[in-house]
Design an enzyme around this catalytic site. Structure first.
Site, PDB file in Angstrom:
ATOM      1  N   ASP A  19       0.847  -1.209   0.000  1.00  0.00           N
ATOM      2  CA  ASP A  19       0.000   0.000   0.000  1.00  0.00           C
ATOM      3  C   ASP A  19       0.875   1.248   0.000  1.00  0.00           C
ATOM      4  OD1 ASP A  19      -1.365  -2.279   1.087  1.00  0.00           O
ATOM      5  OD2 ASP A  19      -3.000  -0.950   1.636  1.00  0.00           O
ATOM      6  N   GLU A  73     -12.303   0.682   0.187  1.00  0.00           N
ATOM      7  CA  GLU A  73     -11.173   1.397   0.783  1.00  0.00           C
ATOM      8  C   GLU A  73     -10.220   1.873  -0.311  1.00  0.00           C
ATOM      9  OE1 GLU A  73      -9.571  -1.496   3.437  1.00  0.00           O
ATOM     10  OE2 GLU A  73      -8.668  -2.706   1.855  1.00  0.00           O
TER      11      GLU A  73
END
Length: 880
Positions: free
Chosen positions: A34, A203
């Site tokens: 991420d 998300e």
């Protein structure tokens, strides 16, 4: 009068060096999960999970340098816990008015305390050190921050909160460190859609604006490779906080490449040639009874006692029971070897030591956990025999007890690696200033997550991603295009570009640091024909000053009150004929953005920079020949030629208003009236007809059928458990529908005739009409039923449960055979003597051509076709 000399010697050409790489070598940055990415003065900066507060830097999104430490966790609210630099997750960063802002998620769940919050830090330098202005507390809850700056300068933060599963919220900001107003819920993942294949997760939001539309890309499903369901979706809105379930795309824009594999190729172990595969599973030693297998919801084999292991004596039993003391899975299937079976690909996912044999020949061996594709070579395929073949699997269930095996008939193709779990998106302009690129995390097989890149395109206003791809992915998937010219490093020189090809259509951008009296030369032909975009400190304004034929015109506009001098600001101009568009600090220039008749339409020129103070600095200068977002309409037998004479370029457009009788298209290559390549959409033949003309005579002609199988996802605005609605972006002519023979969400239950459960109607002209089927049965791919009918023109399709008491979903995705439609996206890429053609993102072919430098053009024969979102640019070569 200010005169710009043709200097700028410290800049270096980007068109000198090696040729392009045809396939992106994903992952471009292994081991980084991420992450956030920032573009600043021509360079890219990335940081996130497993960088531990470091950044990597790149010039081209492909080649990343060594890590540089830029930030450390240093605040009161995590002190004393186990949350350290390894908790710097899901970065977001941007530059604004002299300051760099870095946000990240702390995602620490510990026995000592929980720390799951968003952090903000600042720096005067892109490479830090970043410090948190408020160390007493966090900035906001919970994870995945993304800050977006709108055209009016207003900042918005998007974040994920744990309110309905993982839910995306947005909030106005007073400044980069403070909020203004209450949070606004954007959306959660919806049940019974692709977003909830496992967990309730929405998300990783990324928000951008392009062509007057707002786009949010986001993740849905669980990140774990054990499911492989993590995918990227898009919502498209008309305001920054206007995202909601109704404006999501009905389908994932990037997902696991195994979805397409399963839709296009037959898994011989599951469907085989006779559509009745036999499976066997035993947890005892060889010699015990076999079990005839069916699948339960978990994918594990269950069933009743079947036949004895004596049936395979002499083939694979000698391999069992001595290698590992583990259970064995046996798969038996009858299919024909030889010409009927093409290339075979074995897909394996396991959590423990595993060996696989085909008729006694070892075809796979791996200790521990793995996900992978094994393309069986000629030697291994030679193990096939006519009639019954036997695949034997030995595996240790492992810790998670995860196991799967499939055997695909690839026909003439080769299976790609398993590419899956795309997440945490970033969308930025590429090195040439025109392209858009998606930078995101993903997995290849069972390797550690890494950073991938893939091209983002817009079919006028619909966002499309050419991905997920790896080095072995079939087709043309090149690395980011280089500009016509790129500056190298920071320079104090001034002047205009003297080595580049002049043009009437180009972009030029650079970072400029000045105390006032500096800017860019938007157009230079000579001292009496030029244009300047400058920053004026004395009057706290910016201006456009033009000289055409020696006649001067100057317009000035106020800068924002907080505009800081002596720090870098970004200036960008796009020229297309007489029109000039101007951006300051990545948003439209304040006061006025578009100057429709600022320059002479046909007067070519070059850009550059100027400095009246002799103290300004410039960095990240980029010049690319081309134009973006052009709209126009042709009528009757009309042609329009555009562009420069180039050997390497790309152009694309959305063509609408096509009827079933006319032709319209383009010249992807146009030298002169006797030397060109013409590509036209023909409504009568329903083909893309491509003709090459040399010296006034037809050299060759190729036809590409436009009919194709499309996968459609239900539109949630028209769908529930009783009625499933599917809508088309443009009216389309259809003749066949396909339904999966599995009940939705239950692969163990086969249905002989799924169509028998529904009344089916199509929408045309605002009215619904029944579809009268001519034939239906099991399709060539045995996972599907088909239904044929007389071709209809449809704007949508709906399936209504036939029985009033039937409240089941039954279906989700459907297939449609599309014959023709009213709108297509066309894309052509010329790379010297190669011409690549694409329709709706689907590669049709790579053609060999032999032409000198050429332009592009557009043409119609009857009708009134509309060309929207036209993009054209020169493809420069890479630097050494």
């Amino acid at each position: 009068m200010l005169v710009c000399k043709k200097l700028l010697l410290p800049f270096a050409f980007a068109c000198c060096g090696a040729l392009f790489a045809q396939n992106i070598q994903n992952p471009v940055l292994p081991g980084v999960a991420d992450a956030g990415v920032m573009k600043y003065n021509g360079k890219y900066y990335i940081g996130g999970v497993r960088t531990n507060g470091d950044f990597y830097v790149s010039d081209d999104l492909v080649h990343w340098g060594k890590p540089i430490h830029v930030v450390s966790m240093d605040n009161d609210w995590t002190r004393g816990s186990g949350a350290g630099n390894d908790q710097i997750h899901a970065n977001d960063m941007f530059y604004l008015n002299g300051d760099f802002h870095l946000y990240w998620s702390v995602n620490y769940w510990g026995k000592d305390k929980h720390a799951v919050h968003i952090v903000h830090a600042q720096s005067k330098d892109a490479l830090g050190a970043y410090t948190e202005p408020n160390k007493k507390t966090w900035m906001d809850n919970r994870i995945d921050p993304k800050v977006f700056r709108d055209d009016d300068g207003q900042l918005y933060m998007y974040m994920v909160r744990f309110t309905d599963g993982n839910t995306i919220w947005g909030r106005k900001m007073k400044n980069p460190a403070e909020f203004a107003g209450e949070p606004v819920c954007q959306f959660a993942s919806l049940p019974d859609t692709w977003e909830t294949m496992d967990n309730r997760v929405a998300e990783g939001p990324w928000v951008m604006k392009y062509r007057d539309r707002y786009y949010m890309m986001y993740n849905a499903n669980h990140t774990s490779t054990e499911w492989g369901n993590y995918q990227l979706g898009v919502a498209e809105a008309d305001s920054p906080l206007g995202f909601q379930n109704g404006n999501k795309y009905s389908y994932p824009v990037v997902g696991c490449n195994q979805t397409q594999l399963e839709e296009k190729q037959v898994d011989l172990l599951r469907y085989g040639r006779t559509y009745e595969p036999l499976f066997a599973y035993t947890e005892s030693k060889p010699g015990s009874d076999w079990t005839k297998v069916t699948y339960d919801d978990s994918g594990w084999a269950r069933g009743e006692t079947g036949f004895s292991s004596r049936e395979v004596k002499g083939s694979t039993t000698r391999h069992l029971g001595t290698l590992w003391n583990t259970p064995s899975l046996w798969l038996r299937k009858t299919f024909s070897a030889g010409s009927e079976t093409g290339n075979l690909a074995l897909r394996v996912a396991h959590d423990g030591d595993t060996r696989i044999y085909l008729n006694g020949t070892l075809v796979y061996e791996k200790q521990g956990r793995d996900y992978c594709i094994v393309n069986l070579d000629k030697k291994l395929r030679a193990a096939l025999k006519e009639g019954t073949n036997l695949l034997a699997v030995e595996t240790n269930k492992g810790r998670s007890q995860f196991f799967d095996v499939s055997l695909f008939d690839m026909k003439d193709g080769i299976a790609d690696d398993i590419l899956m779990t795309p997440g945490q998106p970033n969308i930025l302009r590429g090195p040439n200033g025109f392209e858009w690129w998606l930078i995101y995390m993903a997995n290849k097989n069972d390797e550690h997550r890494g950073q991938y890149i893939n091209r983002v395109q817009f079919f006028d206003k619909t966002l499309f991603v050419d991905g997920i791809t790896g080095p072995r992915t079939a087709g043309y998937h090149p690395e980011p295009s280089m500009p016509t010219f790129a500056g190298k490093g920071e320079t104090a020189s001034f002047g205009v570009l003297q080595q580049v090809q002049p043009s009437v259509a180009y972009l030029f951008e650079t970072g400029v640091k000045t105390e006032g009296g500096a800017g860019i030369v938007a157009w230079w032909k000579d001292a009496d024909n030029c244009a300047y975009v400058g920053l004026d400190a004395e009057n706290r304004s910016w201006y456009l000053r033009t000289l055409v034929g020696g006649k001067e015109n100057k317009e000035s506009y106020a800068l924002p009150e907080d505009f800081r001098w002596g720090v870098y600001h970004h200036l960008r101009i796009e020229r297309n004929g007489g029109c000039l568009k101007i951006w300051l600090d990545e948003i439209p220039a304040p006061g006025r953005h578009v100057f429709a008749e600022a320059l002479p339409v046909e007067e070519a020129g070059v850009p550059g920079v100027f400095d009246e103070t002799k103290s300004a600095l410039f960095e990240g200068a980029t010049y690319t020949i081309g134009f973006d977002d052009v709209h126009f309409q042709l009528s009757g037998n009309e042609e329009l030629l555009k562009g420069d004479f180039l050997n390497d370029y790309e152009f694309s457009f959305q063509l609408s208003g096509l009827s079933g009788q006319d032709k319209a298209g383009s010249y992807p290559v146009y030298v002169d009236k006797d030397n060109y390549v013409k590509a036209q959409f023909d409504g009568i033949t329903r083909m893309l007809e491509v003709t090459a003309v040399k010296k006034g005579k037809t050299a060759w002609k190729k036809e590409f059928p436009l009919g194709c199988l499309q996968t459609l996802y239900p539109d949630v605005k028209y769908t529930d458990f009783i009625e499933k609605g599917y809508r088309f972006a443009a009216p389309a002519w259809l003749d066949t529908l396909y339904l999966n023979r599995h009940e939705a969400g239950n692969k163990s239950e086969f249905v002989d005739d799924m169509f028998g459960k529904f009344d089916i109607e199509y929408l045309n002209g605002g009215e619904w009409h029944p579809i009268e089927n001519k034939d239906r049965g099991i399709a060539e791919h045995p996972a599907y039923n088909y239904c044929t009918f007389t071709p209809v023109k449809a704007e949508g399709i709906r399936f209504i449960n036939k029985e009033a008491e039937d409240l089941e979903r039954h279906i989700y995705k459907i297939g449609v055979h599309e014959l023709w439609k009213e709108s297509y996206n066309f894309r052509a890429v010329r790379r010297a003597d190669k011409l690549y053609l694409f329709v709706d993102g689907r590669e049709l072919g790579a053609l060999d051509i032999r032409y000198p430098a050429s332009r592009i053009g557009f043409c119609s024969e009857g009708g009134s076709p509309v060309y929207s979102g036209t993009l054209y640019y020169h493809v420069g070569q890479r630097r050494d």
